[in-house]
Design a protein around this motif. Structure first.
Motif, short mmCIF file in Angstrom:
data_model
loop_
_atom_site.label_atom_id
_atom_site.label_comp_id
_atom_site.label_asym_id
_atom_site.label_seq_id
_atom_site.Cartn_x
_atom_site.Cartn_y
_atom_site.Cartn_z
N HIS A 187 -43.59 -48.01 13.28
CA HIS A 187 -44.27 -47.12 12.34
C HIS A 187 -44.53 -47.88 11.04
CE1 HIS A 187 -40.17 -46.86 10.81
NE2 HIS A 187 -39.79 -46.49 12.02
N SER A 188 -44.94 -47.14 10.01
CA SER A 188 -45.37 -47.78 8.77
C SER A 188 -44.25 -48.53 8.05
CB SER A 188 -45.98 -46.74 7.83
OG SER A 188 -45.04 -45.72 7.52
N ARG A 189 -43.00 -48.24 8.38
CA ARG A 189 -41.88 -48.92 7.73
C ARG A 189 -41.30 -50.04 8.60
NH1 ARG A 189 -44.02 -46.08 4.61
NH2 ARG A 189 -43.11 -44.69 3.05
N THR A 190 -41.91 -50.28 9.74
CA THR A 190 -41.43 -51.34 10.64
C THR A 190 -41.70 -52.71 10.04
OG1 THR A 190 -41.76 -49.99 12.62
CG2 THR A 190 -41.69 -52.37 12.92
N GLU A 191 -40.70 -53.56 10.02
CA GLU A 191 -40.88 -54.92 9.56
C GLU A 191 -41.27 -55.83 10.72
OE1 GLU A 191 -37.52 -56.33 7.40
OE2 GLU A 191 -37.57 -54.71 5.92
N ASP A 192 -42.19 -56.73 10.45
CA ASP A 192 -42.65 -57.71 11.44
C ASP A 192 -43.13 -57.03 12.72
OD1 ASP A 192 -43.31 -60.07 12.60
OD2 ASP A 192 -41.26 -60.81 12.84
N LEU A 193 -44.13 -56.18 12.55
CA LEU A 193 -44.69 -55.43 13.67
C LEU A 193 -45.14 -56.35 14.80
CD1 LEU A 193 -45.74 -52.77 14.94
CD2 LEU A 193 -47.86 -53.11 13.63
N ALA A 194 -45.74 -57.47 14.47
CA ALA A 194 -46.29 -58.36 15.49
C ALA A 194 -45.23 -58.85 16.46
CB ALA A 194 -46.99 -59.54 14.83
N THR A 195 -44.01 -59.09 15.97
CA THR A 195 -42.93 -59.53 16.86
C THR A 195 -42.62 -58.46 17.89
OG1 THR A 195 -41.96 -60.96 15.17
CG2 THR A 195 -40.51 -60.22 16.95
N LYS A 196 -42.63 -57.20 17.47
CA LYS A 196 -42.34 -56.10 18.38
C LYS A 196 -43.44 -55.93 19.41
CE LYS A 196 -39.11 -54.87 15.23
NZ LYS A 196 -38.79 -55.68 14.03
N THR A 197 -44.68 -56.02 18.98
CA THR A 197 -45.78 -55.81 19.93
C THR A 197 -45.93 -56.99 20.89
OG1 THR A 197 -47.35 -56.66 18.26
CG2 THR A 197 -47.07 -54.26 18.42
N ARG A 198 -45.70 -58.20 20.41
CA ARG A 198 -45.83 -59.37 21.30
C ARG A 198 -44.77 -59.39 22.38
NH1 ARG A 198 -47.69 -62.50 16.72
NH2 ARG A 198 -45.52 -62.92 16.14
N ALA A 199 -43.63 -58.75 22.14
CA ALA A 199 -42.55 -58.75 23.12
C ALA A 199 -42.73 -57.70 24.21
CB ALA A 199 -41.22 -58.52 22.41
N ALA A 200 -43.76 -56.85 24.09
CA ALA A 200 -43.90 -55.70 24.98
C ALA A 200 -44.74 -56.03 26.22
CB ALA A 200 -44.54 -54.54 24.23
N ASP A 201 -44.34 -55.42 27.34
CA ASP A 201 -45.18 -55.45 28.53
C ASP A 201 -46.35 -54.47 28.40
OD1 ASP A 201 -43.34 -57.18 30.02
OD2 ASP A 201 -42.02 -55.42 30.07
N ILE A 202 -46.10 -53.37 27.68
CA ILE A 202 -47.11 -52.34 27.45
C ILE A 202 -47.10 -52.00 25.97
CG2 ILE A 202 -47.86 -49.98 28.01
CD1 ILE A 202 -46.17 -50.23 30.61
N VAL A 203 -48.27 -52.03 25.35
CA VAL A 203 -48.41 -51.65 23.95
C VAL A 203 -49.28 -50.41 23.88
CG1 VAL A 203 -49.30 -52.30 21.67
CG2 VAL A 203 -48.20 -54.02 23.12
N VAL A 204 -48.75 -49.37 23.23
CA VAL A 204 -49.52 -48.15 23.00
C VAL A 204 -49.74 -48.02 21.51
CG1 VAL A 204 -49.66 -45.66 23.30
CG2 VAL A 204 -48.48 -47.05 25.02
N ALA A 205 -51.00 -48.07 21.09
CA ALA A 205 -51.34 -47.99 19.67
C ALA A 205 -51.78 -46.57 19.35
CB ALA A 205 -52.45 -48.97 19.34
N ALA A 206 -51.01 -45.90 18.46
CA ALA A 206 -51.30 -44.51 18.13
C ALA A 206 -50.90 -44.24 16.69
CB ALA A 206 -50.55 -43.57 19.07
#
Length: 297
Positions: A192-211
Protein backbone atom coordinates in the motif's frame (compact mmCIF):
# COMPACT_ATOMS: atom_id res chain seq x y z
CA UNK A 1 5.28 -14.82 -26.19
CA UNK A 2 3.44 -13.05 -23.41
CA UNK A 3 -0.21 -14.08 -23.15
CA UNK A 4 -2.62 -11.15 -23.18
CA UNK A 5 -5.48 -12.30 -20.95
CA UNK A 6 -8.77 -11.54 -22.69
CA UNK A 7 -11.25 -10.56 -20.01
CA UNK A 8 -13.99 -9.98 -22.56
CA UNK A 9 -13.74 -13.57 -23.78
CA UNK A 10 -13.70 -15.11 -20.29
CA UNK A 11 -16.59 -12.91 -19.16
CA UNK A 12 -18.54 -13.86 -22.27
CA UNK A 13 -18.04 -17.53 -21.49
CA UNK A 14 -19.28 -17.05 -17.93
CA UNK A 15 -22.36 -15.17 -19.12
CA UNK A 16 -23.08 -17.94 -21.62
CA UNK A 17 -22.76 -20.61 -18.92
CA UNK A 18 -25.07 -18.65 -16.61
CA UNK A 19 -27.95 -18.74 -19.09
CA UNK A 20 -28.77 -22.37 -18.25
CA UNK A 21 -29.09 -21.55 -14.55
CA UNK A 22 -31.20 -18.50 -15.35
CA UNK A 23 -33.51 -20.60 -17.53
CA UNK A 24 -33.87 -23.16 -14.74
CA UNK A 25 -34.89 -20.46 -12.28
CA UNK A 26 -37.22 -18.75 -14.76
CA UNK A 27 -38.91 -22.04 -15.67
CA UNK A 28 -39.52 -22.57 -11.94
CA UNK A 29 -41.27 -19.18 -11.78
CA UNK A 30 -38.37 -17.30 -10.23
CA UNK A 31 -36.67 -15.17 -12.87
CA UNK A 32 -33.57 -13.68 -11.23
CA UNK A 33 -33.95 -9.96 -10.53
CA UNK A 34 -31.18 -7.38 -10.12
CA UNK A 35 -31.79 -3.75 -9.16
CA UNK A 36 -29.35 -0.88 -9.47
CA UNK A 37 -29.77 2.32 -7.50
CA UNK A 38 -28.13 5.56 -8.63
CA UNK A 39 -28.27 8.68 -6.49
CA UNK A 40 -27.07 11.75 -8.35
CA UNK A 41 -25.95 12.33 -11.92
CA UNK A 42 -22.31 11.24 -11.99
CA UNK A 43 -21.63 10.43 -15.68
CA UNK A 44 -19.28 7.51 -15.00
CA UNK A 45 -21.77 5.96 -12.57
CA UNK A 46 -24.55 6.35 -15.12
CA UNK A 47 -22.41 4.53 -17.67
CA UNK A 48 -21.69 1.71 -15.22
CA UNK A 49 -25.33 1.11 -14.31
CA UNK A 50 -26.35 1.24 -17.97
CA UNK A 51 -23.81 -1.47 -18.75
CA UNK A 52 -25.03 -3.60 -15.85
CA UNK A 53 -28.63 -3.29 -16.97
CA UNK A 54 -27.63 -4.18 -20.52
CA UNK A 55 -25.85 -7.27 -19.22
CA UNK A 56 -29.04 -8.29 -17.39
CA UNK A 57 -31.10 -8.00 -20.55
CA UNK A 58 -28.55 -10.04 -22.48
CA UNK A 59 -28.68 -13.06 -20.17
CA UNK A 60 -32.34 -13.00 -19.10
CA UNK A 61 -32.11 -11.38 -15.68
CA UNK A 62 -34.94 -8.97 -14.82
CA UNK A 63 -33.14 -5.64 -14.46
CA UNK A 64 -34.66 -2.79 -12.46
CA UNK A 65 -33.09 0.65 -12.22
CA UNK A 66 -33.95 3.30 -9.62
CA UNK A 67 -32.72 6.89 -9.92
CA UNK A 68 -32.78 9.27 -6.95
CA UNK A 69 -32.07 12.99 -7.13
CA UNK A 70 -28.63 13.80 -5.78
CA UNK A 71 -30.05 16.43 -3.47
CA UNK A 72 -32.62 14.14 -1.87
CA UNK A 73 -32.36 13.24 1.79
CA UNK A 74 -30.67 10.15 3.16
CA UNK A 75 -34.10 8.95 4.29
CA UNK A 76 -35.26 8.91 0.67
CA UNK A 77 -32.44 6.54 -0.19
CA UNK A 78 -33.05 4.44 2.92
CA UNK A 79 -36.73 4.07 1.99
CA UNK A 80 -35.70 2.79 -1.44
CA UNK A 81 -33.37 0.29 0.20
CA UNK A 82 -36.15 -0.89 2.52
CA UNK A 83 -38.49 -1.36 -0.46
CA UNK A 84 -35.89 -3.43 -2.30
CA UNK A 85 -35.22 -5.51 0.80
CA UNK A 86 -38.94 -6.36 0.91
CA UNK A 87 -39.42 -6.96 -2.83
CA UNK A 88 -39.47 -10.74 -3.49
CA UNK A 89 -38.82 -10.19 -7.20
CA UNK A 90 -35.51 -8.44 -6.51
CA UNK A 91 -32.99 -11.09 -5.51
CA UNK A 92 -29.99 -8.79 -5.50
CA UNK A 93 -29.24 -5.11 -5.74
CA UNK A 94 -26.53 -2.52 -5.35
CA UNK A 95 -26.28 1.17 -4.62
CA UNK A 96 -23.81 2.57 -7.12
CA UNK A 97 -20.93 4.49 -5.57
CA UNK A 98 -19.96 7.23 -5.15
CA UNK A 99 -23.01 8.60 -3.36
CA UNK A 100 -23.44 12.34 -2.64
CA UNK A 101 -21.33 13.79 0.16
CA UNK A 102 -24.23 14.07 2.59
CA UNK A 103 -24.81 10.29 2.45
CA UNK A 104 -22.88 7.90 4.71
CA UNK A 105 -22.04 5.05 2.34
CA UNK A 106 -21.19 2.69 5.20
CA UNK A 107 -24.67 3.22 6.60
CA UNK A 108 -26.10 2.52 3.14
CA UNK A 109 -24.26 -0.81 3.02
CA UNK A 110 -25.40 -1.74 6.52
CA UNK A 111 -29.06 -1.25 5.53
CA UNK A 112 -28.88 -3.65 2.55
CA UNK A 113 -30.27 -7.13 3.24
CA UNK A 114 -27.10 -9.29 3.39
CA UNK A 115 -28.90 -11.99 1.36
CA UNK A 116 -29.38 -9.45 -1.47
CA UNK A 117 -25.96 -7.79 -1.14
CA UNK A 118 -24.58 -9.04 -4.45
CA UNK A 119 -21.58 -6.70 -4.19
CA UNK A 120 -20.56 -8.56 -1.02
CA UNK A 121 -19.90 -5.37 0.96
CA UNK A 122 -22.23 -5.82 3.95
CA UNK A 123 -20.28 -6.42 7.21
CA UNK A 124 -21.96 -9.81 7.63
CA UNK A 125 -20.83 -10.89 4.17
CA UNK A 126 -17.32 -9.54 4.76
CA UNK A 127 -17.13 -11.54 7.97
CA UNK A 128 -18.32 -14.69 6.26
CA UNK A 129 -15.70 -14.26 3.52
CA UNK A 130 -12.89 -13.87 6.06
CA UNK A 131 -14.16 -16.91 7.95
CA UNK A 132 -14.03 -19.01 4.79
CA UNK A 133 -17.80 -19.29 4.41
CA UNK A 134 -18.54 -16.64 1.79
CA UNK A 135 -22.14 -16.06 0.79
CA UNK A 136 -20.99 -13.86 -2.12
CA UNK A 137 -17.45 -13.26 -3.27
CA UNK A 138 -17.04 -9.56 -4.15
CA UNK A 139 -17.27 -9.20 -7.91
CA UNK A 140 -13.83 -7.86 -8.82
CA UNK A 141 -11.78 -10.22 -6.59
CA UNK A 142 -13.86 -13.17 -7.78
CA UNK A 143 -13.34 -12.01 -11.34
CA UNK A 144 -9.58 -11.96 -10.80
CA UNK A 145 -9.74 -15.54 -9.52
CA UNK A 146 -11.76 -16.61 -12.56
CA UNK A 147 -9.26 -14.95 -14.91
CA UNK A 148 -6.36 -16.78 -13.27
CA UNK A 149 -8.27 -20.05 -13.48
CA UNK A 150 -9.12 -19.53 -17.16
CA UNK A 151 -5.47 -18.77 -17.91
CA UNK A 152 -4.33 -21.94 -16.15
CA UNK A 153 -2.48 -20.07 -13.42
CA UNK A 154 -2.13 -22.09 -10.21
CA UNK A 155 -2.41 -20.08 -7.01
CA UNK A 156 -1.56 -22.95 -4.66
CA UNK A 157 1.90 -22.31 -3.27
CA UNK A 158 2.31 -19.17 -5.35
CA UNK A 159 3.71 -15.92 -3.98
CA UNK A 160 1.17 -13.19 -4.72
CA UNK A 161 1.71 -9.48 -4.20
CA UNK A 162 -1.46 -7.39 -4.07
CA UNK A 163 -0.79 -3.68 -4.46
CA UNK A 164 -3.72 -1.91 -2.81
CA UNK A 165 -5.72 -2.46 0.37
CA UNK A 166 -9.18 -1.22 -0.53
CA UNK A 167 -12.31 -2.79 0.93
CA UNK A 168 -13.51 -3.45 -2.63
CA UNK A 169 -10.47 -5.26 -4.11
CA UNK A 170 -7.26 -5.50 -2.12
CA UNK A 171 -8.48 -6.80 1.23
CA UNK A 172 -11.10 -9.27 -0.03
CA UNK A 173 -8.79 -10.62 -2.74
CA UNK A 174 -6.02 -11.24 -0.22
CA UNK A 175 -8.49 -13.07 1.99
CA UNK A 176 -9.75 -15.21 -0.88
CA UNK A 177 -6.27 -16.14 -2.06
CA UNK A 178 -5.17 -17.43 1.36
CA UNK A 179 -8.26 -19.63 1.83
CA UNK A 180 -7.88 -23.41 1.88
CA UNK A 181 -9.41 -23.83 -1.58
CA UNK A 182 -8.45 -24.87 -5.10
CA UNK A 183 -8.31 -21.21 -6.17
CA UNK A 184 -6.53 -20.14 -2.96
CA UNK A 185 -3.66 -21.59 -0.93
CA UNK A 186 -1.38 -18.72 -1.95
CA UNK A 187 1.13 -16.82 0.13
CA UNK A 188 -0.04 -13.21 -0.06
CA UNK A 189 1.75 -9.92 0.54
CA UNK A 190 -0.44 -6.82 0.62
CA UNK A 191 1.30 -3.56 -0.28
CA UNK A 192 0.00 0.00 0.00
CA UNK A 193 0.99 3.66 0.09
CA UNK A 194 3.14 3.17 3.21
CA UNK A 195 5.02 0.15 1.86
CA UNK A 196 8.77 0.68 1.66
CA UNK A 197 10.64 -0.55 -1.41
CA UNK A 198 7.56 -1.64 -3.32
CA UNK A 199 9.63 -2.89 -6.26
CA UNK A 200 11.33 -5.55 -4.13
CA UNK A 201 7.94 -6.94 -3.12
CA UNK A 202 6.53 -6.98 -6.63
CA UNK A 203 9.66 -8.47 -8.22
CA UNK A 204 9.56 -11.39 -5.77
CA UNK A 205 5.99 -12.35 -6.72
CA UNK A 206 4.80 -15.09 -9.04
CA UNK A 207 1.55 -13.13 -9.44
CA UNK A 208 1.20 -9.35 -9.14
CA UNK A 209 -2.24 -7.80 -8.74
CA UNK A 210 -2.25 -4.02 -9.12
CA UNK A 211 -5.28 -2.38 -7.50
CA UNK A 212 -4.10 0.93 -6.08
CA UNK A 213 -5.61 3.53 -8.42
CA UNK A 214 -2.29 5.14 -9.38
CA UNK A 215 -1.77 5.38 -13.15
CA UNK A 216 1.08 3.18 -14.39
CA UNK A 217 2.71 2.96 -10.97
CA UNK A 218 4.20 -0.46 -11.75
CA UNK A 219 6.48 -0.83 -14.75
CA UNK A 220 8.43 -3.71 -16.24
CA UNK A 221 11.45 -3.15 -13.99
CA UNK A 222 9.23 -4.00 -11.00
CA UNK A 223 8.03 -7.34 -12.42
CA UNK A 224 9.89 -10.62 -12.04
CA UNK A 225 10.66 -12.56 -15.21
CA UNK A 226 7.71 -14.79 -16.12
CA UNK A 227 5.31 -13.39 -13.51
CA UNK A 228 1.58 -13.10 -14.13
CA UNK A 229 0.27 -9.53 -13.93
CA UNK A 230 -3.36 -8.67 -13.23
CA UNK A 231 -4.14 -4.96 -13.59
CA UNK A 232 -7.33 -3.93 -11.80
CA UNK A 233 -6.75 -0.19 -12.18
CA UNK A 234 -8.75 1.99 -14.56
CA UNK A 235 -7.43 5.55 -14.67
CA UNK A 236 -8.39 8.39 -16.98
CA UNK A 237 -5.34 10.41 -18.08
CA UNK A 238 -5.07 13.32 -20.49
CA UNK A 239 -4.18 12.29 -24.01
CA UNK A 240 -4.16 13.63 -27.56
CA UNK A 241 -7.28 11.72 -28.57
CA UNK A 242 -10.74 12.65 -29.79
CA UNK A 243 -12.06 12.41 -26.22
CA UNK A 244 -9.06 14.22 -24.77
CA UNK A 245 -8.15 11.30 -22.53
CA UNK A 246 -7.30 7.62 -22.50
CA UNK A 247 -7.73 4.82 -20.01
CA UNK A 248 -4.64 3.26 -18.48
CA UNK A 249 -4.12 0.79 -15.69
CA UNK A 250 -1.98 0.80 -12.58
CA UNK A 251 0.64 -1.07 -14.64
CA UNK A 252 2.70 0.41 -17.45
CA UNK A 253 1.52 -2.16 -19.99
CA UNK A 254 4.19 -2.00 -22.70
CA UNK A 255 7.18 -2.48 -20.40
CA UNK A 256 5.43 -5.01 -18.15
CA UNK A 257 4.40 -7.28 -21.01
CA UNK A 258 8.06 -7.61 -22.01
CA UNK A 259 8.81 -9.56 -18.83
CA UNK A 260 5.45 -11.04 -17.78
CA UNK A 261 4.29 -14.47 -18.92
CA UNK A 262 0.68 -13.25 -18.94
CA UNK A 263 -0.94 -9.87 -18.38
CA UNK A 264 -4.38 -8.29 -18.44
CA UNK A 265 -4.92 -5.22 -20.61
CA UNK A 266 -6.79 -2.03 -19.67
CA UNK A 267 -9.48 -1.84 -20.84
CA UNK A 268 -10.64 -5.37 -21.66
CA UNK A 269 -9.12 -7.26 -18.76
CA UNK A 270 -10.62 -7.25 -15.27
CA UNK A 271 -13.45 -4.80 -16.01
CA UNK A 272 -15.69 -7.18 -17.97
CA UNK A 273 -15.15 -9.82 -15.29
CA UNK A 274 -16.49 -7.56 -12.54
CA UNK A 275 -19.79 -7.22 -14.37
CA UNK A 276 -19.96 -10.94 -15.18
CA UNK A 277 -19.49 -11.87 -11.53
CA UNK A 278 -22.28 -9.48 -10.55
CA UNK A 279 -24.60 -11.57 -12.71
CA UNK A 280 -23.13 -14.71 -11.13
CA UNK A 281 -23.90 -13.41 -7.62
CA UNK A 282 -27.42 -12.43 -8.67
CA UNK A 283 -28.12 -15.93 -9.91
CA UNK A 284 -26.63 -17.40 -6.73
CA UNK A 285 -28.84 -15.10 -4.65
CA UNK A 286 -31.96 -16.10 -6.58
CA UNK A 287 -31.15 -19.77 -6.13
CA UNK A 288 -30.62 -19.37 -2.38
CA UNK A 289 -33.78 -17.33 -1.87
CA UNK A 290 -36.06 -19.56 -3.90
CA UNK A 291 -34.60 -22.95 -3.02
CA UNK A 292 -34.16 -23.80 -6.71
CA UNK A 293 -30.83 -25.54 -7.21
CA UNK A 294 -28.75 -24.48 -10.21
CA UNK A 295 -25.31 -25.23 -11.60
CA UNK A 296 -23.02 -22.20 -11.51
CA UNK A 297 -19.90 -21.91 -13.71
Amino acid sequence: MTEIIDGNAVAGQIRAELTGAIETLTDAGSQPGLATVLMGDDPASQTYVNMKQRDCEEVGIDGVHVEIDGGASAETLYETIADLNDDPDVHGYLVQSPVPDHIDYREVIRRIDPAKDVDGFHPENVGRLVAGDARFRPCTPHGVQKLLEATGVETEGADVTVVGRSDIVGKPLANLLIQKADDGNATVTVCHSRTEDLATKTRAADIVVAACGVPELIDGSMIGEGAVVVDVGVNRVDADTEKGYELVGDVEFESAKEVASAITPVPGGVGPMTRAMLLYNTVAAASAQTGVDVDLP
